[in-house]
Scaffold this motif. Structure first.
Motif, PDB file in Angstrom:
ATOM      1  N   ALA A  59       0.819  -1.217   0.000  1.00 34.10           N
ATOM      2  CA  ALA A  59       0.000   0.000   0.000  1.00 34.10           C
ATOM      3  C   ALA A  59       0.850   1.262   0.000  1.00 34.10           C
ATOM      4  N   ILE A  60       2.137   1.140   0.321  1.00 36.70           N
ATOM      5  CA  ILE A  60       3.035   2.296   0.301  1.00 36.70           C
ATOM      6  C   ILE A  60       3.045   2.953  -1.077  1.00 36.70           C
ATOM      7  N   MET A 124       9.673  -3.836   3.054  1.00 36.13           N
ATOM      8  CA  MET A 124       8.902  -2.603   3.192  1.00 36.13           C
ATOM      9  C   MET A 124       9.663  -1.421   2.593  1.00 36.13           C
ATOM     10  N   LEU A 125      10.940  -1.341   2.921  1.00 35.21           N
ATOM     11  CA  LEU A 125      11.735  -0.196   2.483  1.00 35.21           C
ATOM     12  C   LEU A 125      11.948  -0.173   0.971  1.00 35.21           C
ATOM     13  N   THR A 126      11.923  -1.351   0.319  1.00 39.73           N
ATOM     14  CA  THR A 126      12.155  -1.369  -1.130  1.00 39.73           C
ATOM     15  C   THR A 126      11.042  -0.663  -1.903  1.00 39.73           C
ATOM     16  N   PHE A 127       9.858  -0.528  -1.298  1.00 44.38           N
ATOM     17  CA  PHE A 127       8.762   0.151  -1.983  1.00 44.38           C
ATOM     18  C   PHE A 127       8.920   1.674  -1.977  1.00 44.38           C
ATOM     19  N   LEU A 128       9.744   2.190  -1.088  1.00 46.14           N
ATOM     20  CA  LEU A 128       9.909   3.653  -1.010  1.00 46.14           C
ATOM     21  C   LEU A 128      10.597   4.238  -2.237  1.00 46.14           C
ATOM     22  N   PRO A 129      11.747   3.680  -2.692  1.00 48.24           N
ATOM     23  CA  PRO A 129      12.346   4.218  -3.916  1.00 48.24           C
ATOM     24  C   PRO A 129      11.429   4.072  -5.130  1.00 48.24           C
ATOM     25  N   TYR A 135      15.072   5.279  -8.668  1.00 51.78           N
ATOM     26  CA  TYR A 135      15.530   3.958  -9.069  1.00 51.78           C
ATOM     27  C   TYR A 135      17.025   3.747  -8.833  1.00 51.78           C
ATOM     28  N   GLY A 136      17.764   4.848  -8.736  1.00 47.75           N
ATOM     29  CA  GLY A 136      19.190   4.735  -8.417  1.00 47.75           C
ATOM     30  C   GLY A 136      19.399   4.179  -7.016  1.00 47.75           C
ATOM     31  N   LEU A 137      18.609   4.660  -6.052  1.00 48.39           N
ATOM     32  CA  LEU A 137      18.690   4.154  -4.680  1.00 48.39           C
ATOM     33  C   LEU A 137      18.278   2.686  -4.628  1.00 48.39           C
ATOM     34  N   GLY A 184      19.359   6.385   2.794  1.00 50.18           N
ATOM     35  CA  GLY A 184      19.270   7.108   1.525  1.00 50.18           C
ATOM     36  C   GLY A 184      17.956   7.836   1.366  1.00 50.18           C
ATOM     37  N   SER A 185      17.071   7.699   2.358  1.00 50.69           N
ATOM     38  CA  SER A 185      15.741   8.320   2.291  1.00 50.69           C
ATOM     39  C   SER A 185      15.575   9.417   3.327  1.00 50.69           C
ATOM     40  N   GLY A 186      16.635  10.153   3.593  1.00 49.49           N
ATOM     41  CA  GLY A 186      16.558  11.263   4.537  1.00 49.49           C
ATOM     42  C   GLY A 186      16.401  10.805   5.966  1.00 49.49           C
ATOM     43  N   LYS A 187      15.438  11.391   6.666  1.00 50.27           N
ATOM     44  CA  LYS A 187      15.209  11.082   8.086  1.00 50.27           C
ATOM     45  C   LYS A 187      14.036  10.121   8.260  1.00 50.27           C
TER      46      LYS A 187
END
Length: 423
Positions: A59-60, A124-129, A135-137, A184-187
């Motif tokens: 759902a992210i 879970m974190l892979t859906f954020l980029p 896509y580089g991250l 790599g996603s800030g804070k």
């Protein structure tokens, strides 16, 4: 889309090249039984990780920015921790009540809850980029995950618990990948650990309940279908034969699967955009991607089938001759998986979760019947088992592609009709 695919694909190719480059050393440091144990662990983990967050992490991709999105992240993160702790308690209770029930897997039982937490958070974190189209991250996280696994496996091979060295390396690699995305996603980490009330968690769970009710069971069945083959090799033969199959998984199916997932991430992002903004072009985009994938995978498949019987024992050692023979059939399976996996989220994106779920049920039951039939007639040749596995894979995935094509065509035709009506 093509540039985005190249970015993600390059990261996946580099990551898998690192993993494959380490394999000749690993096949000489670990025996077939260790690889068999590792393959069983991976099969269990791929099923268990579906329970970690009950697929709320998907759902992210579609959650609205702001409070809703932040609460979804917090809920998913806490589910990962809670379900992993529950699994640890269950593993301890099972070990006390039925000690020694699974002696060959005893070494991995208590690593599994930790692996579930790490794998769930990384998933879970892979859906954020993907959400942010960074896509580089995404590519960097895959590379560092592979580096972590490869160096971890080489180092753990010299420790006393060599039997579970590959298992530890897998956890180590996933942790590397998760840390890459996290920092790599800030804070982002502050959002994950910040406070959320129980009522907010409940409301968030209800808001995105279709992912738990439909997407979760479907992907769970998909993982169970993939786990049937490794367990079948253990049941029909032994852990050493399962280890020969495990090399095939590590050398061919897993790298191809990772690359297909990378392509799927880009395709899913672009298809979801089309579904929101240009439904008329949906089926055209699906078919174009399908034919491109079929063309890309054809030549490597043919070359792999020709070269693998002689190349696998040469590269990995004479003890892996059977794996070379299995690879001849493994390459067509990888080809079908590559094409179908890259497009596997199509029905989910266009809100056909029920159709996707129905297909998952049928695929799981069909795969189970195929391997059950092989056990019933007493097949004693691993190559024969692989042939039937290839046929089952081809039939089930072909049906899925036909369903996805028909569904996207219906959406496109309906959008075209609606466009004519409004003119």
């Amino acid at each position: 889309m093509f540039r985005s695919i190249l970015t993600v694909l390059s990261g996946s190719v580099i990551a898998q090249a690192i993993a494959v480059a380490a394999l000749p050393a690993l096949t000489r440091l670990y025996d077939a039984e260790a690889f068999g144990r590792y393959q069983i662990y991976i099969s269990i983990l791929n099923v268990a990780v579906m329970f970690v967050a009950f697929r709320y992490e998907v759902a992210i991709l579609s959650a609205r920015p702001g409070r809703v999105f932040e609460n979804l992240l917090k809920l998913t993160f806490r589910l990962c921790i809670l379900t992993s702790m529950t699994t640890l308690l269950l593993a301890g209770a099972a070990n006390l009540l039925i000690p020694g029930a699974l002696p060959s897997l005893q070494g991995i039982i208590f690593f599994l809850p930790v692996a579930m937490a790490v794998a769930g958070i990384y998933q879970m974190l892979t859906f954020l980029p993907i959400r942010e189209r960074n896509y580089g991250l995404s590519a960097r996280s895959k590379i560092l995950q592979s580096v972590g696994f490869s160096f971890g496996a080489l180092g753990f091979a010299f420790l006393p618990f060599i039997g579970v060295g590959l298992v530890l390396a897998d956890v180590f690699g996933r942790a590397f990948g998760a840390i890459t995305v996290l920092f790599g996603s800030g804070k982002l980490w502050r959002t994950l650990i910040s406070r959320i009330s129980f009522s907010e968690m409940r409301l968030t769970a209800i808001r995105f309940q279709k992912f738990g009710l439909l997407t979760f069971p479907g992907t769970l069945l998909s993982s169970l279908s993939a786990a049937v083959a490794p367990f079948a090799f253990v049941a029909l033969f032994d852990l050493k034969v399962a280890g020969q199959y495990a090399l095939l998984e590590r050398f061919i199916l897993m790298p191809v699967g990772v690359i297909a997932v990378a392509v799927s991430q880009v395709f899913t992002g672009e298809l979801s955009t089309l579904y929101r903004t240009d439904k008329q072009g949906l089926n055209r985009a699906f078919r174009r991607s399908l034919f491109q994938l079929l063309a890309i995978g054809l030549l490597p498949t043919v070359l792999g089938m020709i070269l693998s019987p002689s190349l696998v024992p040469l590269v990995f050692g004479a003890d892996w001759t059977m794996a070379g023979k299995l690879c001849v059939i493994g390459f067509p399976i990888a080809y079908v998986r590559f094409v179908a996996t890259a497009l596997t989220m199509t029905l989910v994106v266009i809100d056909r979760q029920s159709l996707q779920f129905t297909w998952e049920i049928c695929r799981f039951l069909f795969t189970l019947c195929v391997f059950g039939g092989l056990g019933w007639v007493g097949v004693d040749n691993p190559t024969t088992v692989m042939v039937w596995y290839a046929l089952a894979t081809a039939v089930t995935y072909a049906i899925h592609l036909v369903l996805a094509d028909r569904a996207t065509r219906m959406v496109s035709l309906q959008a075209t009709e609606n466009g004519k009506t409004t003119q």
